[in-house]
Design a protein around this motif. Structure first.
Motif, PDB file in Angstrom:
ATOM      1  N   TYR A  61      68.612 -46.607  16.287  1.00  0.00           N
ATOM      2  CA  TYR A  61      67.730 -47.776  16.174  1.00  0.00           C
ATOM      3  C   TYR A  61      66.977 -48.158  15.387  1.00  0.00           C
ATOM      4  O   TYR A  61      66.246 -47.318  14.932  1.00  0.00           O
ATOM      5  CB  TYR A  61      66.968 -47.883  17.643  1.00  0.00           C
ATOM      6  CG  TYR A  61      67.899 -47.709  19.023  1.00  0.00           C
ATOM      7  CD1 TYR A  61      68.583 -49.131  19.458  1.00  0.00           C
ATOM      8  CD2 TYR A  61      68.147 -46.426  19.415  1.00  0.00           C
ATOM      9  CE1 TYR A  61      69.204 -48.934  20.513  1.00  0.00           C
ATOM     10  CE2 TYR A  61      68.945 -46.270  20.665  1.00  0.00           C
ATOM     11  CZ  TYR A  61      69.541 -47.406  21.196  1.00  0.00           C
ATOM     12  OH  TYR A  61      70.459 -47.271  22.344  1.00  0.00           O
ATOM     13  N   ILE A  85      63.634 -50.526  14.351  1.00  0.00           N
ATOM     14  CA  ILE A  85      62.862 -51.773  14.915  1.00  0.00           C
ATOM     15  C   ILE A  85      62.640 -52.596  14.043  1.00  0.00           C
ATOM     16  O   ILE A  85      61.985 -52.762  13.042  1.00  0.00           O
ATOM     17  CB  ILE A  85      61.494 -50.975  15.187  1.00  0.00           C
ATOM     18  CG1 ILE A  85      61.499 -49.698  16.265  1.00  0.00           C
ATOM     19  CG2 ILE A  85      60.442 -51.961  15.798  1.00  0.00           C
ATOM     20  CD1 ILE A  85      60.310 -48.984  16.240  1.00  0.00           C
ATOM     21  N   SER A 135      57.597 -51.836  13.593  1.00  0.00           N
ATOM     22  CA  SER A 135      58.656 -52.521  12.803  1.00  0.00           C
ATOM     23  C   SER A 135      58.935 -51.810  11.422  1.00  0.00           C
ATOM     24  O   SER A 135      58.004 -51.308  10.619  1.00  0.00           O
ATOM     25  CB  SER A 135      57.959 -53.860  12.500  1.00  0.00           C
ATOM     26  OG  SER A 135      58.989 -54.559  11.713  1.00  0.00           O
ATOM     27  N   THR A 173      59.997 -55.460  22.502  1.00  0.00           N
ATOM     28  CA  THR A 173      60.552 -54.916  21.094  1.00  0.00           C
ATOM     29  C   THR A 173      61.791 -55.217  20.855  1.00  0.00           C
ATOM     30  O   THR A 173      62.603 -55.252  21.468  1.00  0.00           O
ATOM     31  CB  THR A 173      60.286 -53.240  21.145  1.00  0.00           C
ATOM     32  OG1 THR A 173      58.741 -53.161  21.359  1.00  0.00           O
ATOM     33  CG2 THR A 173      60.887 -52.784  19.910  1.00  0.00           C
ATOM     34  N   VAL A 213      65.317 -54.524  18.439  1.00  0.00           N
ATOM     35  CA  VAL A 213      65.730 -53.669  17.711  1.00  0.00           C
ATOM     36  C   VAL A 213      67.218 -53.942  17.285  1.00  0.00           C
ATOM     37  O   VAL A 213      67.827 -54.690  17.857  1.00  0.00           O
ATOM     38  CB  VAL A 213      65.838 -52.014  18.523  1.00  0.00           C
ATOM     39  CG1 VAL A 213      64.361 -51.685  18.916  1.00  0.00           C
ATOM     40  CG2 VAL A 213      66.450 -52.317  19.556  1.00  0.00           C
TER      41      VAL A 213
END
Length: 157
Positions: free
Chosen positions: A51, A53, A79, A104, A106
């Motif tokens: 992932y 961010i 981020s 959040t 992602v």
């Protein structure tokens, strides 16, 4: 999409790739949003994705072994950071839980799809794996320093 391309370009894992290469990588990305407190990945589960961010913060937590105590936060990512990359390297079970600190966003990358791209374009593969190696080396050095400090606290205080 352009904002995400710029974020990828400045990231530790995707840095050094040109716009055409990053565009190919963006084509593999699956945007996801997690609510505050939501588990993005869980310790001891099979890892199939990594992932990136885009926005928000993610706590990385581990469960102390054999104690039954609550999970302990070991890092907070923001981020531009990547997590879950260990599964891209070794395919073992997750070594930690990643939990959204706040709403959040992602970009999720399926490991098999990303691996296929890296095999098709070895320049992309080399750059990503070299960058992942640098990220992991940095994390190991940080962990070694924390361990050294903890040991010195035990023996010298």
């Amino acid at each position: 999409m352009n904002r995400n391309l710029e974020l990828l370009k400045r990231s530790d894992v995707f840095g050094g790739l040109d716009d055409a290469q990053l565009t190919r990588i963006m084509g593999l990305a699956e945007p996801q949003v997690f609510a505050e407190g939501g588990a993005i990945l869980e310790e001891d589960q099979r890892g199939t994705r990594c992932y990136f961010i885009v926005a928000g913060r993610v706590d990385i937590e581990i469960r102390p072994p054999f104690s039954g105590r609550a999970a302990q936060k070991i890092a907070t990512l923001k981020s531009g950071d990547v997590f879950g990359e260990l599964s891209l390297v070794d395919g073992f079970l997750r070594s930690a839980t990643a939990r959204a600190v706040e709403p959040t966003e992602v970009l999720g990358f399926e490991n098999t799809t990303l691996e296929k791209l890296m095999e098709e374009d070895p320049r992309i593969g080399y750059r990503i794996m070299r960058n992942v190696a640098n990220v992991l080396a940095s994390r190991i050095r940080t962990t070694n320093m924390k361990l050294r400090n903890a040991i010195s606290d035990i023996f010298f205080y």
